[in-house]
Design an enzyme around this catalytic site. Structure first.
Site, PDB file in Angstrom:
ATOM      1  N   SER A 103       0.811  -1.215   0.000  1.00 19.42           N
ATOM      2  CA  SER A 103       0.000   0.000   0.000  1.00 19.42           C
ATOM      3  C   SER A 103       0.846   1.267   0.000  1.00 19.42           C
ATOM      4  O   SER A 103       1.584   1.524  -0.938  1.00 19.42           O
ATOM      5  CB  SER A 103      -0.968  -0.018   1.183  1.00 19.42           C
ATOM      6  OG  SER A 103      -1.871   1.055   1.105  1.00 19.42           O
TER       7      SER A 103
ATOM      8  N   ASP B 131      -1.984   6.706  -3.485  1.00 14.58           N
ATOM      9  CA  ASP B 131      -0.855   6.024  -2.866  1.00 14.58           C
ATOM     10  C   ASP B 131      -0.323   4.884  -3.711  1.00 14.58           C
ATOM     11  O   ASP B 131      -0.655   4.745  -4.892  1.00 14.58           O
ATOM     12  CB  ASP B 131      -1.250   5.515  -1.479  1.00 14.58           C
ATOM     13  CG  ASP B 131      -2.227   4.351  -1.545  1.00 14.58           C
ATOM     14  OD1 ASP B 131      -3.031   4.301  -2.495  1.00 14.58           O
ATOM     15  OD2 ASP B 131      -2.192   3.481  -0.650  1.00 14.58           O
TER      16      ASP B 131
ATOM     17  N   ASP C 212      -0.791   1.593  -4.016  1.00 16.03           N
ATOM     18  CA  ASP C 212      -1.670   0.654  -4.725  1.00 16.03           C
ATOM     19  C   ASP C 212      -2.992   1.264  -5.151  1.00 16.03           C
ATOM     20  O   ASP C 212      -3.883   0.559  -5.616  1.00 16.03           O
ATOM     21  CB  ASP C 212      -1.913  -0.596  -3.871  1.00 16.03           C
ATOM     22  CG  ASP C 212      -2.702  -0.310  -2.604  1.00 16.03           C
ATOM     23  OD1 ASP C 212      -2.629   0.828  -2.094  1.00 16.03           O
ATOM     24  OD2 ASP C 212      -3.386  -1.227  -2.106  1.00 16.03           O
TER      25      ASP C 212
ATOM     26  N   ASP D 168      -5.436   2.854  -3.388  1.00 15.44           N
ATOM     27  CA  ASP D 168      -6.660   2.795  -2.598  1.00 15.44           C
ATOM     28  C   ASP D 168      -6.830   3.971  -1.637  1.00 15.44           C
ATOM     29  O   ASP D 168      -7.859   4.089  -0.982  1.00 15.44           O
ATOM     30  CB  ASP D 168      -6.761   1.461  -1.844  1.00 15.44           C
ATOM     31  CG  ASP D 168      -5.658   1.245  -0.822  1.00 15.44           C
ATOM     32  OD1 ASP D 168      -4.753   2.102  -0.711  1.00 15.44           O
ATOM     33  OD2 ASP D 168      -5.702   0.206  -0.122  1.00 15.44           O
TER      34      ASP D 168
ATOM     35  N   LYS E  11     -11.211   0.370  -0.370  1.00 13.53           N
ATOM     36  CA  LYS E  11     -11.162   1.818  -0.508  1.00 13.53           C
ATOM     37  C   LYS E  11     -10.623   2.148  -1.888  1.00 13.53           C
ATOM     38  O   LYS E  11      -9.951   1.333  -2.503  1.00 13.53           O
ATOM     39  CB  LYS E  11     -10.327   2.444   0.600  1.00 13.53           C
ATOM     40  CG  LYS E  11      -8.986   1.790   0.895  1.00 13.53           C
ATOM     41  CD  LYS E  11      -8.387   2.394   2.154  1.00 13.53           C
ATOM     42  CE  LYS E  11      -7.082   1.726   2.542  1.00 13.53           C
ATOM     43  NZ  LYS E  11      -7.281   0.453   3.242  1.00 13.53           N
TER      44      LYS E  11
END
Length: 541
Positions: free
Chosen positions: A113, A277, A279, A281, A376
């Protein structure tokens, strides 16, 4: 091609956290580490035989090699098909959409992430279930149990699969479908939002800056914002995904996206700014001269949701993680809908979304989403804001000023103390825990404690209970402080301190000034400086 049955032993510390398993990249590169965990996923879900999976990652260092390992292990364990993003790339929300659209049995997302990438950075593996969402506690526990009992893993002995061309490939008896990572996601966004209205906004001279932070969202943002919606060339910056994110930290907040903040705080800056960000989400939202906290962004989206075609009939309910500010609760109360408070971790929203008890969900850590996927979704949040601005024809600053006049303002900040010795962090939390029975009525830094507890969550859908989710201390007048240890770091412990107070007047203060008494009370209660030696947080957002 032959299937190898490789003997192995359990490897310690392979327990998935709130978002899968995250470790330093070099740990994942150690012999057997990735293989043990992937085999444990197959065991934890009852086997891979005959199943279809979605597979992709954010392109960080080791992504390409890990993709090939997962493919060979899926084939060796009898998977029927794996749907892979071209070149092994998929944003997390796009992967969730693909799982749902293609009715896959689940998916593996290779990402850490918002954590840094590169040889000395972080790597992660997350398993998502058939609804497109992160594995619930029951599945994560089964995977962890398998990591503690594993004695062998199965892997196909074969050459790497060429993932550069869209189409069908074969490895052993398993079919691999290589897909455009952007196309299905972009089509979904066009179903949700009024693209004509957003296009007209850009045609009117509206200027935007989107910082993709050299992460996965770059290709998605360019395709949707610049190509489809007509935002000016160069609207998307740092748009090429790089294995080390350009030696940056792909966390969309004012610290790590300072370049964007500086541009947006200029009097001649763009009308709207955003970032996503590693990835894809998470999101950060800004207007000219204003930063919108993730908590306020979530509340503003809920208050204006009926302006978006997909939500024109209203929201069934909303949900927020416990540390997220109470701004959303005030909107829900005015709308007359449910507002659910859950532990941190997107997996806790899944049951509410599946049951139709919530439409919008969000976390203070820059994650916002809805029932369109089960993750998200950073770019979705950006498009949501653009749709609202296009319809209301006001600036971000004007929209937030209007929102605070209507609902009051929840001044909010998060103070992170990163890389604390794990033992010290645990002792600090235990010290707070020991105070809980006697805190009500106590005066701390001039504030009176109204109540205090350790948050536990009873899922209203499946009845499961999750305990130990953070210590909450409420003060008279609506202020509160929350203490929690993060589950997404890879070195030591990160103490997160969430600070909040409510105001109906003086709505344009600096949040750190408005929260000064709460900050003092938090340190007095937890003895942060005395216990950790830290005079100030590592990061303030």
């Amino acid at each position: 091609m032959s299937i190898l049955n490789v003997k192995t032993n359990p490897i310690a510390n392979q327990k998935p956290g709130t978002s899968g398993l995250r470790k330093k990249t070099r740990v994942f590169q150690e012999p057997g580490f990735l293989e043990n965990f992937i085999q444990s996923i197959w065991t934890g879900i009852g086997g891979a035989q005959g199943k279809t999976f979605v597979l992709g990652g954010d392109g960080r260092f080791f992504n390409a090699e890990a993709i090939q390992t997962v493919l060979r292990m899926a084939a060796a364990s009898g998977a029927a098909r794996v749907i892979v993003g071209q070149n092994g790339l998929l944003s997390t929300p796009a992967a969730s959409n693909l799982i749902r659209k293609r009715k896959a049995d689940g998916g593996i997302i290779l990402s850490a992430s918002h954590n840094p990438g590169g040889p000395d950075g972080d790597f992660g593996v997350k398993y998502n279930i058939a609804n497109g969402g992160p594995a619930p506690e029951s599945v994560s526990s089964a995977i962890h149990a398998a990591t503690e009992e594993i004695g062998a893993y199965r892997i196909l002995e074969s050459a790497d699969v060429d993932l550069s061309e869209i189409g069908i490939a074969q490895i052993g008896r398993m079919e691999i479908e290589i897909v455009d990572p952007v196309a299905d996601y972009a089509a979904l966004m066009e179903e949700i939002f009024d693209f004509d209205a957003i296009s007209a906004l850009f045609q009117s001279g509206f200027r935007m800056r989107f910082d993709a932070m050299h992460a996965i969202t770059g290709p998605y943002a360019k395709a949707i914002l610049e190509t489809r919606l007509g935002a000016g060339a160069g609207t998307v910056t740092n748009g090429t995904p790089l294995p080390d994110f350009g030696q940056g930290h792909p966390d969309p907040n004012p610290i790590w996206a300072k370049e964007l903040v500086d541009v947006m705080m200029d009097p001649d800056g763009p009308d709207f700014g955003a970032a996503s960000d590693g990835d894809g989400d998470r999101n950060m939202i800004m207007g000219r001269g204003i930063y919108v906290t993730p908590s306020d962004s979530l509340a503003a989206l809920a208050a204006n949701a009926t302006l978006v075609p997909a939500y024109k009939d209203g929201l069934s309910g909303v949900a927020r993680s416990m540390p997220t500010s109470l701004a959303l609760d005030r909107v829900a109360e005015k709308l007359g809908i449910e507002c659910h408070e859950t532990p941190t971790g997107w997996k806790f929203f899944g049951n509410l979304l599946d049951a139709g008890r919530a439409t919008l969900c969000g976390e203070e850590s820059a994650g916002t989403g809805s029932n369109h996927v089960r993750e998200k979704d950073g770019l979705w949040a950006v498009l949501f804001w653009l749709n609202i601005l296009a319809t209301r024809k006001i600036s971000v600053a004007e929209l937030m000023a209007d929102h605070w006049q209507s609902y009051g303002r929840n001044y909010y900040s998060r103070h992170d103390y990163e890389g604390i010795d794990s033992g010290i962090a645990a002792d600090l939390m235990q010290g707070l825990r020991a105070q809980l029975p006697d805190l009500a009525g106590r005066s701390v830094a001039g504030l009176t404690v109204s109540n205090a507890d350790e948050f536990a969550y009873d899922d209203p859908i499946d009845g499961s209970r999750t305990e130990g989710q953070g210590i909450r201390i409420h003060f008279d007048g609506g202020a509160r402080v929350v203490f929690r240890l993060s589950g997404t770091g890879t070195v030591g412990a990160t103490l997160r301190v969430y600070l909040e107070c409510f105001a109906t007047e003086a709505l344009d203060q600096n949040p750190q000034d408005a929260l000064a008494d709460i900050i003092t009370a938090a340190d007095e209660l937890a003895q942060i400086e005395a216990r950790t030696g830290r005079k100030r947080p590592t990061v303030i957002t």
